[in-house]
Design a protein around this motif. Structure first.
Motif, PDB file in Angstrom:
ATOM      1  N   ARG A 209       0.675  -1.125   0.065  1.00 46.08           N
ATOM      2  CA  ARG A 209       0.042   0.003  -0.166  1.00 46.08           C
ATOM      3  C   ARG A 209       0.736   1.221   0.488  1.00 46.08           C
ATOM      4  NH1 ARG A 209      -5.305  -0.760   4.203  1.00 46.08           N
ATOM      5  NH2 ARG A 209      -6.592  -1.825   3.024  1.00 46.08           N
ATOM      6  N   PHE A 210       1.869   1.135   0.806  1.00 47.07           N
ATOM      7  CA  PHE A 210       2.913   2.282   0.734  1.00 47.07           C
ATOM      8  C   PHE A 210       4.220   2.034   0.610  1.00 47.07           C
ATOM      9  CE2 PHE A 210       5.907   4.729   3.628  1.00 47.07           C
ATOM     10  CZ  PHE A 210       5.614   6.380   2.671  1.00 47.07           C
ATOM     11  N   SER A 211       4.755   2.843  -0.716  1.00 41.08           N
ATOM     12  CA  SER A 211       6.130   3.000  -0.562  1.00 41.08           C
ATOM     13  C   SER A 211       7.164   4.143  -1.944  1.00 41.08           C
ATOM     14  CB  SER A 211       6.622   1.212  -1.985  1.00 41.08           C
ATOM     15  OG  SER A 211       8.242   1.482  -1.840  1.00 41.08           O
ATOM     16  N   ASN A 212       7.448   4.675  -1.117  1.00 40.71           N
ATOM     17  CA  ASN A 212       7.982   6.378  -1.210  1.00 40.71           C
ATOM     18  C   ASN A 212       9.150   6.348  -0.698  1.00 40.71           C
ATOM     19  OD1 ASN A 212       8.553   8.938  -1.804  1.00 40.71           O
ATOM     20  ND2 ASN A 212       6.051   9.646  -1.590  1.00 40.71           N
ATOM     21  N   SER A 213      10.712   6.021  -1.292  1.00 42.21           N
ATOM     22  CA  SER A 213      11.769   6.543  -0.739  1.00 42.21           C
ATOM     23  C   SER A 213      12.187   7.378  -0.114  1.00 42.21           C
ATOM     24  CB  SER A 213      13.092   5.319  -1.064  1.00 42.21           C
ATOM     25  OG  SER A 213      12.899   4.141  -1.585  1.00 42.21           O
ATOM     26  N   SER A 214      11.474   8.567  -1.296  1.00 42.42           N
ATOM     27  CA  SER A 214      11.994   9.801  -0.499  1.00 42.42           C
ATOM     28  C   SER A 214      11.289  10.269   0.512  1.00 42.42           C
ATOM     29  CB  SER A 214      11.576  10.829  -1.947  1.00 42.42           C
ATOM     30  OG  SER A 214      12.004  11.883  -1.976  1.00 42.42           O
ATOM     31  N   GLU A 215      10.042  10.296   0.473  1.00 50.35           N
ATOM     32  CA  GLU A 215       8.936   9.963   1.928  1.00 50.35           C
ATOM     33  C   GLU A 215      10.534   9.428   3.285  1.00 50.35           C
ATOM     34  OE1 GLU A 215       6.599  12.826   3.776  1.00 50.35           O
ATOM     35  OE2 GLU A 215       7.893  12.602   2.080  1.00 50.35           O
ATOM     36  N   LYS A 216      11.333   7.974   3.461  1.00 55.93           N
ATOM     37  CA  LYS A 216      11.427   7.586   3.741  1.00 55.93           C
ATOM     38  C   LYS A 216      12.408   8.227   4.190  1.00 55.93           C
ATOM     39  CE  LYS A 216       9.794   3.122   3.161  1.00 55.93           C
ATOM     40  NZ  LYS A 216       9.971   1.917   2.643  1.00 55.93           N
ATOM     41  N   GLY A 217      13.239   8.832   3.257  1.00 57.39           N
ATOM     42  CA  GLY A 217      14.339   9.416   3.568  1.00 57.39           C
ATOM     43  C   GLY A 217      14.314  10.912   4.841  1.00 57.39           C
ATOM     44  N   TYR A 218      12.568  11.517   4.494  1.00 54.98           N
ATOM     45  CA  TYR A 218      11.936  12.763   5.010  1.00 54.98           C
ATOM     46  C   TYR A 218      12.314  12.348   6.235  1.00 54.98           C
ATOM     47  CZ  TYR A 218       9.305  15.197   7.618  1.00 54.98           C
ATOM     48  OH  TYR A 218       8.728  16.014   9.098  1.00 54.98           O
ATOM     49  N   HIS A 219      11.352  11.341   6.693  1.00 53.66           N
ATOM     50  CA  HIS A 219      11.244   9.453   7.930  1.00 53.66           C
ATOM     51  C   HIS A 219      12.148   9.919   9.019  1.00 53.66           C
ATOM     52  CE1 HIS A 219       7.645   7.925   6.113  1.00 53.66           C
ATOM     53  NE2 HIS A 219       7.466   9.799   6.791  1.00 53.66           N
ATOM     54  N   ALA A 220      13.380   9.638   8.199  1.00 52.26           N
ATOM     55  CA  ALA A 220      15.155   9.386   8.541  1.00 52.26           C
ATOM     56  C   ALA A 220      15.165  11.191   9.276  1.00 52.26           C
ATOM     57  CB  ALA A 220      16.114   8.750   7.662  1.00 52.26           C
ATOM     58  N   TYR A 221      15.450  11.887   8.551  1.00 51.87           N
ATOM     59  CA  TYR A 221      16.673  13.161   8.845  1.00 51.87           C
ATOM     60  C   TYR A 221      14.570  13.505  10.024  1.00 51.87           C
ATOM     61  CZ  TYR A 221      16.127  18.019   8.826  1.00 51.87           C
ATOM     62  OH  TYR A 221      16.162  19.569   9.065  1.00 51.87           O
ATOM     63  N   TYR A 222      13.595  13.280   9.992  1.00 46.28           N
ATOM     64  CA  TYR A 222      12.519  14.139  10.814  1.00 46.28           C
ATOM     65  C   TYR A 222      12.832  13.144  12.940  1.00 46.28           C
ATOM     66  CZ  TYR A 222       8.265  12.900  14.022  1.00 46.28           C
ATOM     67  OH  TYR A 222       7.777  12.807  14.616  1.00 46.28           O
ATOM     68  N   TYR A 236      24.906   1.631   0.614  1.00 45.11           N
ATOM     69  CA  TYR A 236      24.239  -0.050   1.554  1.00 45.11           C
ATOM     70  C   TYR A 236      23.167  -0.769   0.008  1.00 45.11           C
ATOM     71  CZ  TYR A 236      22.985  -4.175   3.921  1.00 45.11           C
ATOM     72  OH  TYR A 236      22.498  -5.303   4.212  1.00 45.11           O
ATOM     73  N   THR A 237      22.136   0.008  -0.093  1.00 42.60           N
ATOM     74  CA  THR A 237      21.016  -0.168  -0.256  1.00 42.60           C
ATOM     75  C   THR A 237      21.361  -0.545  -1.790  1.00 42.60           C
ATOM     76  OG1 THR A 237      19.717   1.486   0.878  1.00 42.60           O
ATOM     77  CG2 THR A 237      18.902   0.543  -0.777  1.00 42.60           C
ATOM     78  N   ILE A 238      22.290   0.129  -2.234  1.00 39.11           N
ATOM     79  CA  ILE A 238      22.627   0.584  -3.726  1.00 39.11           C
ATOM     80  C   ILE A 238      23.831  -0.298  -3.931  1.00 39.11           C
ATOM     81  CG2 ILE A 238      24.034   2.115  -6.013  1.00 39.11           C
ATOM     82  CD1 ILE A 238      22.895   4.107  -3.960  1.00 39.11           C
ATOM     83  N   LEU A 239      24.978  -0.492  -3.211  1.00 41.33           N
ATOM     84  CA  LEU A 239      25.719  -1.513  -3.847  1.00 41.33           C
ATOM     85  C   LEU A 239      25.745  -2.857  -3.110  1.00 41.33           C
ATOM     86  CD1 LEU A 239      28.548   1.055  -3.089  1.00 41.33           C
ATOM     87  CD2 LEU A 239      28.560   0.817  -5.427  1.00 41.33           C
ATOM     88  N   ILE A 240      25.073  -3.501  -2.263  1.00 39.39           N
ATOM     89  CA  ILE A 240      24.884  -4.255  -1.535  1.00 39.39           C
ATOM     90  C   ILE A 240      23.639  -5.248  -2.108  1.00 39.39           C
ATOM     91  CG2 ILE A 240      25.206  -5.631  -0.033  1.00 39.39           C
ATOM     92  CD1 ILE A 240      27.773  -4.161  -0.380  1.00 39.39           C
ATOM     93  N   LYS A 241      22.661  -4.041  -1.826  1.00 40.34           N
ATOM     94  CA  LYS A 241      21.391  -4.795  -2.233  1.00 40.34           C
ATOM     95  C   LYS A 241      21.030  -4.248  -3.508  1.00 40.34           C
ATOM     96  CE  LYS A 241      18.323  -5.137   1.283  1.00 40.34           C
ATOM     97  NZ  LYS A 241      17.197  -4.397   2.123  1.00 40.34           N
ATOM     98  N   ARG A 242      21.468  -3.651  -3.869  1.00 36.29           N
ATOM     99  CA  ARG A 242      21.719  -3.197  -5.833  1.00 36.29           C
ATOM    100  C   ARG A 242      20.032  -3.178  -5.835  1.00 36.29           C
ATOM    101  NH1 ARG A 242      25.756  -5.119  -8.750  1.00 36.29           N
ATOM    102  NH2 ARG A 242      27.039  -7.320  -7.412  1.00 36.29           N
ATOM    103  N   LYS A 243      19.859  -2.342  -5.053  1.00 37.34           N
ATOM    104  CA  LYS A 243      18.644  -0.651  -5.317  1.00 37.34           C
ATOM    105  C   LYS A 243      18.942   0.369  -5.356  1.00 37.34           C
ATOM    106  CE  LYS A 243      15.581  -4.474  -2.356  1.00 37.34           C
ATOM    107  NZ  LYS A 243      14.289  -4.362  -1.892  1.00 37.34           N
ATOM    108  N   VAL A 244      19.501   0.639  -6.389  1.00 39.60           N
ATOM    109  CA  VAL A 244      20.216   1.586  -6.992  1.00 39.60           C
ATOM    110  C   VAL A 244      18.484   2.716  -6.935  1.00 39.60           C
ATOM    111  CG1 VAL A 244      20.743   2.835  -8.995  1.00 39.60           C
ATOM    112  CG2 VAL A 244      21.529   0.321  -8.837  1.00 39.60           C
ATOM    113  N   LYS A 245      17.960   2.605  -7.345  1.00 38.14           N
ATOM    114  CA  LYS A 245      16.736   3.594  -7.592  1.00 38.14           C
ATOM    115  C   LYS A 245      15.864   4.124  -6.030  1.00 38.14           C
ATOM    116  CE  LYS A 245      11.850   5.352  -9.104  1.00 38.14           C
ATOM    117  NZ  LYS A 245      10.808   4.738  -9.972  1.00 38.14           N
ATOM    118  N   THR A 246      16.429   3.294  -5.093  1.00 39.10           N
ATOM    119  CA  THR A 246      15.218   3.254  -3.493  1.00 39.10           C
ATOM    120  C   THR A 246      16.589   4.035  -3.119  1.00 39.10           C
ATOM    121  OG1 THR A 246      14.456   1.470  -3.868  1.00 39.10           O
ATOM    122  CG2 THR A 246      14.466   2.250  -1.627  1.00 39.10           C
ATOM    123  N   GLY A 247      17.421   3.670  -2.970  1.00 40.41           N
ATOM    124  CA  GLY A 247      18.979   4.233  -2.191  1.00 40.41           C
ATOM    125  C   GLY A 247      19.383   5.369  -2.274  1.00 40.41           C
ATOM    126  N   SER A 248      19.254   5.795  -4.218  1.00 38.09           N
ATOM    127  CA  SER A 248      19.543   7.257  -4.171  1.00 38.09           C
ATOM    128  C   SER A 248      18.430   8.131  -4.019  1.00 38.09           C
ATOM    129  CB  SER A 248      19.813   7.202  -5.497  1.00 38.09           C
ATOM    130  OG  SER A 248      18.538   6.494  -6.910  1.00 38.09           O
TER     131      SER A 248
END
Length: 287
Positions: A209-222, A236-248
């Motif tokens: 129902r919800f997947s928004n990495s940009s908003e999760k970036g805000y949550h980390a800042y929050y 780690y997300t980009i290089l190890i988990k190979r999820k380039v879009k999510t990590g960036s």
């Protein structure tokens, strides 16, 4: 504890879950130990869930069953503070019950999460035998047997329970990523949090129902995480988990929040906890 039987209270958030209600209730009714109370907090359902729940007055193996109906101006499905508000509504209602002081454990159980028959027997036994642990959960799997989250040591939000002493001392905060914040609150009160690997629930895929990495970036800042921590996590997300879009996108969301000075959690102790998050994990103590 009544006759050596733990008194367990569960709070369930629910919106548009008509197709899941029977399966969910069956999973609770079929628990190998009774449940003291199940409080469902229904909000803004338009699929018939509210009307269906209105017809249920009692359930086997559940001493008290209650449905609370609340409404929001924004009726869309949202995690974050809206989810935390729904959960907290159930907790506040629970605190007003005459049997509240008799409870031993308080938990969250999402309506799309179906615990195995011995789930609460396993968790309460685990917590009883480990007095230093205040919050625990099992692991979540899909119907196909795939584990939802790679980190087996992270206490899941939608199927966790607190020892009541931990819950009373640490509390529950309406906040973005309230599950993460509640773990921090428990740690700051000297409690440990740990998963029980042998306890299992079945659920649909995470972030359906919800997947928004940009908003999760805000949550980390929050919460107060540092730029260094978020950079390392993104790499780690980009290089190890190979999820380039999510990590960036995660890092971009954090950076945008930092540059625009978006609001942060209004608790200095919590911000300090997350500021030193990596160090805290290394020393197993919480600043």
């Amino acid at each position: 504890m009544t006759n050596n039987r733990p008194n367990i209270a569960l709070v369930t958030p629910l919106k548009d879950e008509l197709n899941n209600i029977d399966k969910f209730l069956d999973s609770v009714k079929n628990q190998s130990i009774p449940i003291k109370t199940l409080i469902i907090v229904e909000n803004d359902s338009i699929d018939g869930s509210k009307e269906y729940l209105d017809r249920i007055t009692e359930l086997e193996n559940i001493e008290q069953f209650k449905v609370i109906n609340i409404n929001f101006e924004d009726t869309t499905y949202r995690v974050g503070k809206k989810y935390a508000t729904i959960i907290n509504t159930g907790f506040e209602n629970l605190r007003e019950e005459p049997f509240y002081d008799e409870l031993d454990y308080i938990g969250i159980l999402d309506c799309d999460v179906f615990p195995e028959m011995d789930y609460y027997k396993k968790l309460t036994g685990f917590l009883m035998n480990n007095p230093e642990i205040g919050i625990s959960s099992g692991l979540i799997f899909t119907n196909e047997g795939k584990q939802h989250i790679a980190n087996q040591n992270w206490v899941r939000g939608g199927c966790r329970i607190w020892k009541k002493d931990c819950f009373d001392q640490a509390g529950y905060r309406i906040a973005y990523t309230a599950d993460t914040v509640s773990v921090a609150l428990a740690h700051l009160k000297g409690w440990k949090t740990e998963t029980l690997k042998s306890a299992k629930v079945i659920s649909r895929e995470v972030d359906v129902r919800f997947s928004n990495s940009s908003e999760k970036g805000y949550h980390a800042y929050y919460r107060g995480h540092t730029l260094l921590y978020m950079t390392l996590k993104s790499l780690y997300t980009i290089l190890i988990k190979r999820k380039v879009k999510t990590g960036s996108t995660l890092l971009v969301g954090y950076m945008k929040s930092m540059l625009s000075r978006r609001p942060r959690i209004d608790d200095d102790k919590l911000r300090k906890y997350f500021k030193y998050y990596m160090f805290n994990k290394l020393i197993k103590k919480y600043l």
